[in-house]
Design an enzyme around this catalytic site. Structure first.
Site, mmCIF file in Angstrom:
data_model
loop_
_atom_site.group_PDB
_atom_site.id
_atom_site.type_symbol
_atom_site.label_atom_id
_atom_site.label_comp_id
_atom_site.label_asym_id
_atom_site.label_seq_id
_atom_site.Cartn_x
_atom_site.Cartn_y
_atom_site.Cartn_z
ATOM 1 C CE LYS A 96 -3.750 2.021 2.848
ATOM 2 N NZ LYS A 96 -4.562 1.791 4.076
ATOM 3 C CB SER A 171 -7.775 3.320 2.732
ATOM 4 O OG SER A 171 -6.953 2.963 3.835
ATOM 5 C CB SER A 195 -7.817 0.504 5.933
ATOM 6 O OG SER A 195 -8.544 1.698 6.093
#
Length: 505
Positions: A96, A171, A195
């Site tokens: 990420k 996310s 997330s």
């Protein structure tokens, strides 16, 4: 970094901000100049004799297209300096973009951080490399991670691999898609309120938020340090144990994977189902059916209650936004008066961007910034303090439930993935799409218990995630239950291949 002299206008502005006597503040100018000189000496002391920059890494920006149809990749790298042995030997990793990878731009899904390139790996990525993992590149995340969906990133939306017109969850959206589609064995992400587990549930893979503090957070974007966790996405439960062996703090945290699951007690958490206005009853039925199927593995299944779970999202909000106000905006992604880590260049880049380009703060960030400022000032932090008290009570209630059973079972998210909105900005302003999925997951960021999203079925051809929650340190035991479940009850197949129009090919 420069240290300009402060003018009388600067002093007047501070006096006005804090409602202080401007005459008194004006007289403090010489003392503040002495403080400024100290700041300069600290800067010089910290930067003298600094180690040379590491050699550059070959980085390629991955455009959306046939090789990146869901918009999940951000950068691919070619780093020949790869260890060849260890528990993760040869395993591939996507990271990420809120987690530092040496030499790869770290934009946090935002225009604010364009141009920032970390000079070293985050701790988790360094340990994975040392264990033999191959880092392939970085993946798209939501703008400053202020969303649990996948449509706010400055790099564009990330489509669900089962239906690209729908959200992949977030996310850590891009990482989940790349793991689900077999382009990486691991996706490393951050989890502040779900997330990692949100996209795991919606993409049909495993997503683990480990026990709080088990995996070092150094080098990842902080939002609120007591809620922030490094998380990991995989397709196979055994890979979770290898990840913990490589990255967790020393301790017997992987022993539970070798233990039999027969005789374990599973508690179906009553308050995790039937969220008014949000839960899809079909999804609840799938998870309840999956919970009953645990009996096939030799577990006993009963129902348990944690009354405060129903208020977890409410308790999470003041802690998250007021902590985020301090950590993200007031201290420029550093936080204050903790033992570390601190990253000066990271904070400086963000602080200068916020000061010079506030229009690039995402709408979700503006919402959190304005809401936290107004509510903290109006309550003088009292409601946040109440939330912290309730947080302790919530943790105690969950611990009591986990004395009666060995693991809790509930939906990872209450609903299937929603369609991606036509206007992302208006969706943040006018709807709850960025946050509607947090009801169950955010509770365990508050309490720190390990929580693992496990694929358990489908609704309308879209994956459903079952959340398994254990006692602190029982991460590997959850992984063993997930492995047995995949072997004997349900293993999610790979998603179909789609192009961006949604047609299968």
């Amino acid at each position: 970094m420069t240290f300009p002299s402060f003018s009388p206008t600067d002093l007047d502005a501070v006096a006005d901000r804090w409602n202080l006597d401007p005459e008194l503040v004006g007289r403090l100018g010489p003392a503040i100049d002495r403080m400024r000189d100290v700041y300069g000496r600290v800067r010089d002391l910290a930067t003298e004799g600094r180690a040379p920059e590491p050699p550059p890494v070959a980085v390629t920006r991955v455009p959306r297209g046939p090789d990146n149809p869901h918009g999940a990749w951000l950068y691919r790298i070619d780093d020949p300096d790869r260890p060849g042995s260890g528990p993760l030997a040869g395993r591939t990793v996507t990271v990420k973009e809120s987690v530092a990878v040496r030499g790869v731009p770290m934009t946090l899904g935002s225009r604010l951080m364009e141009g920032f390139v970390p000079g070293s790996d985050s701790v988790v990525i360094g340990r994975m490399r040392d264990a033999g993992a191959v880092v392939l590149g970085t993946s798209v995340c939501e703008d400053l991670c202020y969303s649990g969906s996948s449509f706010t990133s400055a790099h564009g939306p990330v489509g669900n691999p089962w239906d690209p017109s729908r959200s992949a969850g977030g996310s850590s959206s891009g990482a989940a898609v790349l793991v689900a589609t077999g382009q990486a064995d691991y996706g490393v992400g951050t989890d502040h309120g779900g997330s990692v587990r949100n996209p795991a549930a919606w993409c049909g893979i495993l997503g683990l938020k480990p026990t709080y503090g088990l995996v070092d957070y150094d080098g990842a974007m902080p939002t609120e340090r007591t809620l922030d966790h490094i998380g990991v996405l995989t397709r196979d439960a055994a890979d979770l144990v290898a990840f913990l062996e490589a990255t967790a703090v020393p301790g017997p945290y992987t022993e539970g994977y070798a233990q039999e699951v027969t005789g374990l007690r599973a508690g179906v958490l009553a308050e995790g189902f039937g969220w008014p206005g949000r839960s899809d009853p079909r999804l609840d039925d799938v998870v309840r059916g999956a919970a009953r199927a645990l009996e096939k593995l030799g577990l006993t299944v009963s129902e348990v209650s944690v009354p405060l779970h129903r208020y977890g999202r409410d308790i999470h909000l003041p802690i998250s936004i007021e902590g985020g106000l301090t950590t993200v905006f007031e201290s420029r992604l550093q936080g204050n008066n903790h033992r570390g880590p601190y990253h000066p260049n990271f904070g400086e880049t963000f602080g200068e961007a916020v000061a010079s380009r506030p229009e690039d703060i995402p709408v979700g960030g503006v919402l959190a910034l304005v809401g936290a400022t107004l509510l903290r000032d109006a309550t003088h932090g009292k409601v946040m303090a109440y939330a912290q008290q309730l947080r302790q009570r919530l943790r105690e209630q969950i611990d009591r439930a986990l004395c009666e059973v060995d693991l809790l079972v509930l939906p990872s998210v209450p609903m299937p993935p929603h369609p991606l909105p036509a206007d992302p900005r208006e969706a943040v302003i006018e709807t709850d799409l960025p946050f509607e999925m947090h009801d169950n997951n955010c509770v365990f960021n508050l309490t720190g218990h390990p929580a693992l999203s496990v694929p358990c079925g489908f609704v309308d051809g879209l994956p459903v995630g079952m959340l398994l929650v254990g006692r602190p340190g029982a991460d590997a035991r959850l992984a063993r239950v997930a492995a047995e479940f995949a072997e004997r009850v349900f293993r999610c197949p790979p998603p179909p291949h789609h192009d961006l129009t949604g047609s299968q090919r």
